[in-house]
Design an enzyme around this catalytic site. Structure first.
Site, PDB file in Angstrom:
ATOM      1  N   GLU A 183      -1.349  16.426  -5.984  1.00  0.00           N
ATOM      2  CA  GLU A 183      -1.095  16.693  -4.569  1.00  0.00           C
ATOM      3  C   GLU A 183       0.206  17.465  -4.369  1.00  0.00           C
ATOM      4  O   GLU A 183       0.303  18.330  -3.493  1.00  0.00           O
ATOM      5  CB  GLU A 183      -1.066  15.378  -3.798  1.00  0.00           C
ATOM      6  CG  GLU A 183      -2.434  14.698  -3.744  1.00  0.00           C
ATOM      7  CD  GLU A 183      -2.362  13.244  -3.316  1.00  0.00           C
ATOM      8  OE1 GLU A 183      -2.832  12.945  -2.205  1.00  0.00           O
ATOM      9  OE2 GLU A 183      -1.841  12.420  -4.089  1.00  0.00           O
ATOM     10  N   ASN A 203       6.899  13.249  -0.636  1.00  0.00           N
ATOM     11  CA  ASN A 203       5.829  12.316  -0.239  1.00  0.00           C
ATOM     12  C   ASN A 203       6.515  11.024   0.193  1.00  0.00           C
ATOM     13  O   ASN A 203       6.921  10.215  -0.637  1.00  0.00           O
ATOM     14  CB  ASN A 203       4.877  12.081  -1.410  1.00  0.00           C
ATOM     15  CG  ASN A 203       3.676  11.219  -1.021  1.00  0.00           C
ATOM     16  OD1 ASN A 203       3.676  10.552   0.008  1.00  0.00           O
ATOM     17  ND2 ASN A 203       2.652  11.218  -1.859  1.00  0.00           N
ATOM     18  N   ARG A 248      -8.922  -2.977   0.652  1.00  0.00           N
ATOM     19  CA  ARG A 248      -9.637  -2.631   1.885  1.00  0.00           C
ATOM     20  C   ARG A 248     -11.123  -2.926   1.731  1.00  0.00           C
ATOM     21  O   ARG A 248     -11.703  -2.712   0.666  1.00  0.00           O
ATOM     22  CB  ARG A 248      -9.440  -1.158   2.228  1.00  0.00           C
ATOM     23  CG  ARG A 248      -8.018  -0.775   2.546  1.00  0.00           C
ATOM     24  CD  ARG A 248      -7.911   0.723   2.798  1.00  0.00           C
ATOM     25  NE  ARG A 248      -6.532   1.155   2.913  1.00  0.00           N
ATOM     26  CZ  ARG A 248      -6.069   2.308   2.465  1.00  0.00           C
ATOM     27  NH1 ARG A 248      -6.884   3.161   1.844  1.00  0.00           N
ATOM     28  NH2 ARG A 248      -4.802   2.627   2.614  1.00  0.00           N
ATOM     29  N   LYS A 305       8.909   9.635  -2.751  1.00  0.00           N
ATOM     30  CA  LYS A 305       8.548  10.312  -3.987  1.00  0.00           C
ATOM     31  C   LYS A 305       8.782  11.814  -3.802  1.00  0.00           C
ATOM     32  O   LYS A 305       8.529  12.349  -2.725  1.00  0.00           O
ATOM     33  CB  LYS A 305       7.074  10.062  -4.333  1.00  0.00           C
ATOM     34  CG  LYS A 305       6.713   8.598  -4.524  1.00  0.00           C
ATOM     35  CD  LYS A 305       5.214   8.443  -4.745  1.00  0.00           C
ATOM     36  CE  LYS A 305       4.799   6.993  -4.815  1.00  0.00           C
ATOM     37  NZ  LYS A 305       3.330   6.830  -4.947  1.00  0.00           N
ATOM     38  N   ARG A 344       4.234  15.789   2.789  1.00  0.00           N
ATOM     39  CA  ARG A 344       2.918  15.202   3.032  1.00  0.00           C
ATOM     40  C   ARG A 344       2.957  14.467   4.371  1.00  0.00           C
ATOM     41  O   ARG A 344       3.821  13.633   4.616  1.00  0.00           O
ATOM     42  CB  ARG A 344       2.570  14.214   1.923  1.00  0.00           C
ATOM     43  CG  ARG A 344       1.244  13.511   2.162  1.00  0.00           C
ATOM     44  CD  ARG A 344       1.279  12.087   1.682  1.00  0.00           C
ATOM     45  NE  ARG A 344       0.030  11.392   1.940  1.00  0.00           N
ATOM     46  CZ  ARG A 344      -0.099  10.076   1.906  1.00  0.00           C
ATOM     47  NH1 ARG A 344       0.938   9.319   1.622  1.00  0.00           N
ATOM     48  NH2 ARG A 344      -1.241   9.506   2.172  1.00  0.00           N
ATOM     49  N   HIS A 375     -12.079  10.438  -5.408  1.00  0.00           N
ATOM     50  CA  HIS A 375     -10.683  10.005  -5.494  1.00  0.00           C
ATOM     51  C   HIS A 375     -10.705   8.482  -5.511  1.00  0.00           C
ATOM     52  O   HIS A 375     -10.796   7.836  -4.463  1.00  0.00           O
ATOM     53  CB  HIS A 375      -9.893  10.534  -4.285  1.00  0.00           C
ATOM     54  CG  HIS A 375      -8.442  10.158  -4.294  1.00  0.00           C
ATOM     55  ND1 HIS A 375      -7.428  11.049  -4.548  1.00  0.00           N
ATOM     56  CD2 HIS A 375      -7.826   8.968  -4.071  1.00  0.00           C
ATOM     57  CE1 HIS A 375      -6.266  10.439  -4.479  1.00  0.00           C
ATOM     58  NE2 HIS A 375      -6.472   9.163  -4.192  1.00  0.00           N
ATOM     59  N   LEU A 376     -10.666   7.914  -6.711  1.00  0.00           N
ATOM     60  CA  LEU A 376     -10.811   6.473  -6.872  1.00  0.00           C
ATOM     61  C   LEU A 376      -9.493   5.884  -7.346  1.00  0.00           C
ATOM     62  O   LEU A 376      -9.051   6.111  -8.470  1.00  0.00           O
ATOM     63  CB  LEU A 376     -11.922   6.155  -7.883  1.00  0.00           C
ATOM     64  CG  LEU A 376     -13.294   6.784  -7.602  1.00  0.00           C
ATOM     65  CD1 LEU A 376     -14.303   6.359  -8.661  1.00  0.00           C
ATOM     66  CD2 LEU A 376     -13.784   6.439  -6.204  1.00  0.00           C
ATOM     67  N   GLY A 377      -8.856   5.138  -6.479  1.00  0.00           N
ATOM     68  CA  GLY A 377      -7.584   4.505  -6.797  1.00  0.00           C
ATOM     69  C   GLY A 377      -7.426   3.250  -5.984  1.00  0.00           C
ATOM     70  O   GLY A 377      -8.410   2.587  -5.647  1.00  0.00           O
ATOM     71  N   ARG A 410      -8.021  -3.029 -13.705  1.00  0.00           N
ATOM     72  CA  ARG A 410      -7.699  -3.375 -15.093  1.00  0.00           C
ATOM     73  C   ARG A 410      -7.654  -4.878 -15.284  1.00  0.00           C
ATOM     74  O   ARG A 410      -8.143  -5.414 -16.291  1.00  0.00           O
ATOM     75  CB  ARG A 410      -6.369  -2.734 -15.492  1.00  0.00           C
ATOM     76  CG  ARG A 410      -6.408  -1.217 -15.569  1.00  0.00           C
ATOM     77  CD  ARG A 410      -5.027  -0.602 -15.652  1.00  0.00           C
ATOM     78  NE  ARG A 410      -4.254  -0.850 -14.430  1.00  0.00           N
ATOM     79  CZ  ARG A 410      -3.056  -0.318 -14.188  1.00  0.00           C
ATOM     80  NH1 ARG A 410      -2.506   0.494 -15.086  1.00  0.00           N
ATOM     81  NH2 ARG A 410      -2.412  -0.582 -13.069  1.00  0.00           N
ATOM     82  N   HIS A 470      -6.840  11.658   2.049  1.00  0.00           N
ATOM     83  CA  HIS A 470      -6.755  12.199   0.679  1.00  0.00           C
ATOM     84  C   HIS A 470      -7.180  13.667   0.625  1.00  0.00           C
ATOM     85  O   HIS A 470      -7.559  14.169  -0.430  1.00  0.00           O
ATOM     86  CB  HIS A 470      -7.636  11.405  -0.303  1.00  0.00           C
ATOM     87  CG  HIS A 470      -7.276   9.969  -0.443  1.00  0.00           C
ATOM     88  ND1 HIS A 470      -8.222   8.970  -0.583  1.00  0.00           N
ATOM     89  CD2 HIS A 470      -6.074   9.333  -0.444  1.00  0.00           C
ATOM     90  CE1 HIS A 470      -7.625   7.807  -0.688  1.00  0.00           C
ATOM     91  NE2 HIS A 470      -6.316   7.988  -0.610  1.00  0.00           N
ATOM     92  N   GLY A 513      -6.506   3.238  -2.920  1.00  0.00           N
ATOM     93  CA  GLY A 513      -7.341   3.730  -1.835  1.00  0.00           C
ATOM     94  C   GLY A 513      -8.351   4.681  -2.436  1.00  0.00           C
ATOM     95  O   GLY A 513      -8.018   5.450  -3.337  1.00  0.00           O
ATOM     96  N   ASP A 544      -6.400  -4.983  -8.822  1.00  0.00           N
ATOM     97  CA  ASP A 544      -6.318  -3.997  -9.897  1.00  0.00           C
ATOM     98  C   ASP A 544      -7.550  -4.084 -10.801  1.00  0.00           C
ATOM     99  O   ASP A 544      -7.831  -5.131 -11.380  1.00  0.00           O
ATOM    100  CB  ASP A 544      -5.049  -4.235 -10.721  1.00  0.00           C
ATOM    101  CG  ASP A 544      -4.713  -3.068 -11.641  1.00  0.00           C
ATOM    102  OD1 ASP A 544      -5.616  -2.623 -12.390  1.00  0.00           O
ATOM    103  OD2 ASP A 544      -3.559  -2.618 -11.628  1.00  0.00           O
TER     104      ASP A 544
END
Length: 396
Positions: free
Chosen positions: A382, A8, A240, A15, A90, A207-209, A284, A179, A211, A282
């Site tokens: 993935e 990736n 975004r 990665k 990827r 898919h919540l991150g 958090r 994604h 992005g 973030d």
């Protein structure tokens, strides 16, 4: 046993994970961070083993790939590099050309380059890594796994924009999504966990991150997704904006005397949770500050609101829902955010059991027994999807 490498690649990171197949066991994984910068970092992890780390200035793409292969051999993770039977990459944009992953040949590589205008920050780098690994391991098959392939055959009623049809015909102006590899894995794994064929289910995968994207599956076929021509569209994200009136973009560019490219950069890098909170991208950080910082709370509420809007519209499109599935960074770990989203969907039969929801990064049904809609956490994988595709397309 066969060993397959999943790659990736990004502009500043590489990665990777090495799998033993077909048992799907991770043998080793790693990251090369801060590529082409001072203080580049090369790290390798082995399950149950120590972490290896090496720092070196200005590791470039070719050196990063060479270091991965050299370490695999030097550390005894593989005895010989020819044990690696395939490499999966990827690739972000496959356009309408690739409705499935593809074994790389000269034509495939040319197409990846030609599609770079749809992902200018990703496709050229990913194509470069494919070439590098081809040179380093010339007899090993390479497979390109496209983020967009899941959505290639999405119904035109959802794939097209209500603009002159000729723009789609001439310029490929349509919704490509993103994604897709994550949504594909999560949908298949959800069906497996529920003990039902995917073709029997109506699913919405979240898919919540950093992005974020949402996809709707109707009996095994994806019918809609939130990201659009680029990953900028859809729900509000970390930095975004998500969906926005294009006239507002033009209005702000004129007011601030900015080029359209500068406005797009603002919408990609300085908006979303960061833009509203003026504190952090973030979740958090925002959750820690929301009791005393109204803008932090507003940003979280807006994020949940945008996600709920898409879920509600997709339930209407699907004419019902069997399972709602959370994945990726916030989806897998955001206990409070999952509850915030589910609480606004109770009308549709979406419920969360508070005790079951106290889970991070683990497969779990978090809805009560007998709930009309099964709500789940399914961590994405993935890389596993990538190596499965390599095996499917290259192993006889």
């Amino acid at each position: 046993m066969t060993k397959i490498l999943a790659v990736n690649a990004g502009s500043s990171t590489l990665k990777w994970k090495l799998f033993s197949m077909p048992d799907e066991t991770v043998i080793a994984s790693g990251l090369v961070d801060r590529l082409n910068l001072p203080g580049s970092v090369f790290t390798v992890k082995r399950p149950g083993g120590d972490k290896y780390e090496e720092k070196q200035d200005n590791i470039d793409y070719r050196l990063a790939a060479a270091m991965v292969l050299s370490h695999l051999k030097e550390a005894g993770i593989v005895k010989h590099l020819h044990e690696i039977a395939g490499i999966g990459h990827r690739v972000v944009a496959g356009g309408e050309v690739f409705s499935d992953s593809a074994v790389v040949n000269d034509d495939t590589l040319k197409q990846i380059h030609n599609l770079a205008e749809y992902a200018p920050l990703h496709n050229p780098i990913e194509a470069q890594y494919i070439k590098i690994f081809q040179q380093l391991l010339p007899n090993v098959p390479q497979v390109a796994v496209f983020d967009t392939s899941l959505y290639t055959n999405m119904p035109k009623i959802n794939a097209l924009y209500p603009i002159p049809y000729e723009y789609y015909e001439k310029y490929g102006a349509r919704k490509y999504g993103a994604h897709g590899t994550s949504h594909r894995y999560v949908s298949l794994r959800t069906a497996e966990l529920l003990g039902k064929p995917l073709s029997d289910l109506k699913l919405i995968t979240l898919h919540l991150g950093s992005g974020s994207s949402i996809s709707a599956f109707d009996h095994g076929k994806v019918i809609d997704t939130s990201m659009g021509f680029t990953p900028l569209a859809g729900v509000m994200m970390a930095t975004r904006s998500g969906d926005i009136d294009p006239s507002l973009v033009s209005f702000l560019a004129e007011k601030m005397k900015l080029k359209m490219s500068d406005m797009i950069d603002i919408l990609n890098q300085k908006s979303g949770l960061l833009g509203i909170s003026q504190l952090s991208p973030d979740q958090r950080d925002l959750e820690a500050a929301q009791d005393t910082n109204p803008q932090a709370k507003l940003a979280l509420d807006m994020f949940a609101n945008r996600v709920v809007r898409y879920i509600g519209s997709y339930i209407a499109e699907l004419n019902g829902l069997d399972a709602l599935v959370f994945t990726a960074g916030s989806g897998e770990n955001g206990i409070d955010m999952r509850e915030k989203i589910a609480d606004q969907l109770s009308y549709f039969g979406v419920q969360i059991d508070h005790d079951r929801n106290q889970v991070r990064g683990k497969e779990q049904i978090i809805s009560p027994e007998g709930a009309p809609v099964t709500v789940m956490v399914v961590p994405t994988n993935e890389e596993l999807m990538i190596v499965r595709d390599v095996q499917r397309l290259t192993q006889n």
